[in-house]
Design a protein around this motif. Structure first.
Motif, PDB file in Angstrom:
ATOM      1  N   SER A 190      -5.512  -1.586   3.808  1.00 25.32           N
ATOM      2  CA  SER A 190      -4.964  -0.397   4.468  1.00 25.32           C
ATOM      3  C   SER A 190      -6.083   0.491   4.999  1.00 25.32           C
ATOM      4  O   SER A 190      -7.103   0.718   4.331  1.00 25.32           O
ATOM      5  CB  SER A 190      -4.095   0.402   3.492  1.00 25.32           C
ATOM      6  N   SER A 248      -5.515   3.668   5.911  1.00 23.69           N
ATOM      7  CA  SER A 248      -5.123   5.067   5.742  1.00 23.69           C
ATOM      8  C   SER A 248      -6.215   5.825   4.993  1.00 23.69           C
ATOM      9  O   SER A 248      -7.050   5.235   4.291  1.00 23.69           O
ATOM     10  CB  SER A 248      -3.808   5.167   4.967  1.00 23.69           C
ATOM     11  N   PRO A 280       0.816  -1.226   0.000  1.00 23.93           N
ATOM     12  CA  PRO A 280       0.000   0.000   0.000  1.00 23.93           C
ATOM     13  C   PRO A 280       0.843   1.266   0.000  1.00 23.93           C
ATOM     14  O   PRO A 280       1.379   1.675   1.039  1.00 23.93           O
ATOM     15  CB  PRO A 280      -0.822  -0.127   1.293  1.00 23.93           C
TER      16      PRO A 280
END
Length: 393
Positions: free
Chosen positions: A210, A212, A130
């Motif tokens: 991920s 994020s 990622p």
């Protein structure tokens, strides 16, 4: 013969005036100019050097109009519901008329869909490991916004409406206000969109782990494209999605944690749950989920986990979608029988009384669900045996 004043001319509309005719002409000219601008931006999509700005400007076009009114909270927070509905619709109507043909324009213009797909696949290499940056995420989300703009507007409107205690628009009213169609939902492009299998290009985004912000927004926007597809209540759309891995992907998304704000997390959960709900509401979708015990219990487990989470972090809108999913499952005899043992106790007691106090529809659905689950078990065995029996076999 002397020229008569235009307002008194026999050719002038009855009761018309020069100023009104001038205003109409100016409005039409402004509309033509904006449409020409949109067409120019669409053509710029095929130019790699101009594409990024074109994507940004086109995605902005979808969000103007009604959103401009919504953002001015003080202008209408004191108004009654009917005024907000009317003012919002009047603000969006010119935009809806102006861009109702933007979806066919995007699809039929040479090279534009290929350019959008190029934007989508260009970030595949940074999905694993990622390494997606905010700039890359924003750019591809601008491309996806052209495919699912109505749901994106609806989510933003819904979040803003949550801030107004005296505002509670129904689903029908939201549809009325936000009826701007995109490539994924437009009647002229929807099946072309499916036949090209474009949703499959988004599945790698939903498969990411991920947490994020760039990845979370990418997942949310990708879900929005699927949400725009299912909102049209088309069995062909549901059948197509069921032939793919959309159910596991939505369930996975509903389970995932989030590093985003509470509002952003709720938006992701709402869209994923909305997709599952719309699939269940179609007879083909309900049959698919209830054909095997494994599919039913996979859906039931995730819904149960979400109910437990909502007991700590209540959300009336998300709970409403979950209750509707359970209610629809109870229409299937075997699923209804299984719900007698796996329906969360928190839906049976007073845990969510305050959360549902203002939502009569959700309360009615919950009462009907409890009534269905409390019935006899004969129908389940007439339908081929219970899920427990199937698992044992």
């Amino acid at each position: 013969m002397l020229n008569q004043p235009q307002s008194l001319s026999m050719n002038a509309p009855c009761g018309g005036s020069t100023s009104s005719m001038v205003n109409l002409a100016e409005a039409q000219m402004n509309k033509d100019q904006k449409m020409a601008s949109a067409e120019s931006l669409v053509l710029e999509l095929i130019n790699p050097d101009l594409r990024e700005n074109a994507l940004l400007e086109l995605s902005k076009l979808w969000l103007h109009g009604f959103m401009a009114l919504l953002l001015n909270k003080d202008a209408f927070s004191h108004l009654p519901r009917w005024r907000i509905l009317n003012d919002g619709y009047d603000a969006l109507k010119p935009k809806r008329e102006l861009f109702q043909d933007l979806a066919p324009l995007l699809w039929n213009s040479f090279g534009t869909i290929a350019a959008l797909l190029q934007e989508i696949v260009s970030i595949y290499p940074v999905l694993s490991p990622p390494n997606l940056t905010p700039a890359q995420s924003n750019r591809v989300c601008n491309a996806l916004a052209l495919l699912q703009a109505p749901l994106k507007i609806a989510l933003k409107a819904q979040v803003l409406f949550m801030n107004f205690e005296n505002v509670c628009l129904s689903e029908e009213e939201r549809v009325l206000i936000l009826d701007v169609q995109c490539v994924a939902s437009h009647s002229e492009t929807r099946m072309l969109f499916l036949n090209a299998h474009i949703p499959l290009y988004l599945y790698p985004f939903l498969n990411t782990n991920s947490k994020s912000r760039p990845f979370e927004y990418l997942r949310l926007t990708s879900l929005g494209v699927i949400g725009a597809l299912v909102k049209v209540d088309d069995t062909e759309v549901i059948s197509f999605l069921l032939s793919t891995e959309i159910i596991p992907l939505c369930l996975r998304t509903m389970e995932m944690g989030s590093e985003l704000s509470k509002t952003d997390k709720q938006s992701r959960l709402l869209v994923a749950t909305f997709i599952v709900q719309k699939i269940l509401l179609d007879d083909v979708g309900l049959d698919y989920i209830c054909t095997t015990a494994e599919r039913f219990f996979a859906v039931g487990r995730v819904l149960g986990t979400m109910v437990t989470t909502l007991a700590e972090q209540p959300s009336s809108r998300l709970l409403k979608h979950i209750i509707r999913c359970y209610l629809r499952l109870s229409d299937n005899p075997r699923a209804c029988d299984a719900l007698r043992s796996c329906l969360p106790d928190m839906l049976k007691d007073a845990t969510f009384s305050n959360c549902l106090r203002e939502d009569q529809t959700a309360r009615r659905w919950l009462q009907q669900l409890l009534h269905n689950v409390g019935g006899n078990r004969v129908a389940a065995f007439q339908a081929g045996g219970s899920f427990d029996h199937m698992l044992v076999n």
